[in-house]
Write an enzyme that holds these catalytic residues in place. Sequence first.
Site, PDB file in Angstrom:
ATOM      1  N   ASP A 123       0.849  -1.186   0.000  1.00  0.00           N
ATOM      2  CA  ASP A 123       0.000   0.000   0.000  1.00  0.00           C
ATOM      3  C   ASP A 123       0.887   1.239   0.000  1.00  0.00           C
ATOM      4  O   ASP A 123       1.550   1.541   0.994  1.00  0.00           O
ATOM      5  CB  ASP A 123      -0.893  -0.038   1.243  1.00  0.00           C
ATOM      6  CG  ASP A 123      -1.867   1.133   1.341  1.00  0.00           C
ATOM      7  OD1 ASP A 123      -1.638   2.172   0.687  1.00  0.00           O
ATOM      8  OD2 ASP A 123      -2.846   1.018   2.095  1.00  0.00           O
ATOM      9  N   VAL A 124       0.913   1.953  -1.137  1.00  0.00           N
ATOM     10  CA  VAL A 124       1.770   3.134  -1.263  1.00  0.00           C
ATOM     11  C   VAL A 124       0.915   4.368  -1.530  1.00  0.00           C
ATOM     12  O   VAL A 124       0.241   4.472  -2.550  1.00  0.00           O
ATOM     13  CB  VAL A 124       2.847   2.946  -2.356  1.00  0.00           C
ATOM     14  CG1 VAL A 124       3.934   2.007  -1.867  1.00  0.00           C
ATOM     15  CG2 VAL A 124       2.267   2.424  -3.659  1.00  0.00           C
ATOM     16  N   GLU A 125       0.943   5.281  -0.598  1.00  0.00           N
ATOM     17  CA  GLU A 125       0.251   6.557  -0.693  1.00  0.00           C
ATOM     18  C   GLU A 125       0.964   7.510   0.257  1.00  0.00           C
ATOM     19  O   GLU A 125       1.745   7.085   1.110  1.00  0.00           O
ATOM     20  CB  GLU A 125      -1.229   6.400  -0.321  1.00  0.00           C
ATOM     21  CG  GLU A 125      -1.464   5.658   0.993  1.00  0.00           C
ATOM     22  CD  GLU A 125      -2.911   5.244   1.187  1.00  0.00           C
ATOM     23  OE1 GLU A 125      -3.762   6.154   1.282  1.00  0.00           O
ATOM     24  OE2 GLU A 125      -3.185   4.028   1.265  1.00  0.00           O
ATOM     25  N   TRP A 126       0.733   8.799   0.117  1.00  0.00           N
ATOM     26  CA  TRP A 126       1.339   9.754   1.038  1.00  0.00           C
ATOM     27  C   TRP A 126       0.600   9.741   2.370  1.00  0.00           C
ATOM     28  O   TRP A 126      -0.621   9.566   2.392  1.00  0.00           O
ATOM     29  CB  TRP A 126       1.332  11.163   0.461  1.00  0.00           C
ATOM     30  CG  TRP A 126       2.141  11.333  -0.783  1.00  0.00           C
ATOM     31  CD1 TRP A 126       1.707  11.847  -1.967  1.00  0.00           C
ATOM     32  CD2 TRP A 126       3.524  11.009  -0.986  1.00  0.00           C
ATOM     33  NE1 TRP A 126       2.731  11.859  -2.887  1.00  0.00           N
ATOM     34  CE2 TRP A 126       3.854  11.346  -2.316  1.00  0.00           C
ATOM     35  CE3 TRP A 126       4.516  10.451  -0.168  1.00  0.00           C
ATOM     36  CZ2 TRP A 126       5.127  11.161  -2.846  1.00  0.00           C
ATOM     37  CZ3 TRP A 126       5.781  10.254  -0.691  1.00  0.00           C
ATOM     38  CH2 TRP A 126       6.086  10.607  -2.012  1.00  0.00           C
TER      39      TRP A 126
END
Length: 266
Positions: A123-126
């Site tokens: 899970d890659v998000e800011w």
Amino acid sequence: MGLASCAIAPTSRYPAKSDIKPHAGVASAHRLPIHGVDISKWQGKVDWAALRQAGTKFAFIKATEGGDHVDNRFLENWWGAKSAGVPRGAYHFVYWCRSAHEQAAWFKKNVPQDPEALPPVLDVEWNGESVNCPRKVPREQALAMIEVLLREMQAHTGKRPIIYTDITFHKEILEGEFNDYPYWIRSVAAEPHERYADRRWTFWQFTTTGRVPGVSGDVDRNTFYGTENQWRMFVQSACDPRDHRRLQSVGVCGALDPVQTASVDE
């Protein structure tokens, strides 16, 4: 109950499921045959048997975050889903202030090796709302961290991970990158192609305000891109069927029986 029943999409394949805040822009998701959820501690105690009975075909379950946090319902959900016969995969939420190697080690320490599980999810998000680490990192650094985590998660599970992302992170970091990986994208107000430039998706998170038997309150609802046969192929091979012929030759995908292999496009 009246609100929930009015919120059911008229063309939904799953009449027991609904959405408290349905959006017309994602109506096509309801017509796809394979639906699932993603689950974390925020859903509380899950009745996995009821979830399956409602037609849930898969679940992605939060396992780890950064290098020192484990979702406190992870193992309960992990084994509960398996006991109920719901295919499930574990996901790791990236923390940009911790090294990728530390995060990979933490995932390996806390996620059981289960050859029957779905591929893991990165899970890659800011993390703009994080108290301790709201900052962004340079694109090159983010890509390098993602590469390490994908490699190590695959080494641990034996399956190529799925990349989960949102519109902003994809635009700033992921456009044109990691094209041999299946993508799970978030788009809750429009068709994916309207928000993601040239990104083929395997899973689509189309609402965060879903209601599903077995879960109290809101839950994210998701759909798989393809047919029931393509879903069986995905579960069996741990690969997007559209990539199977190409990636099996390099040892990424599991084998399929000849009938399924001949039916990739069905």
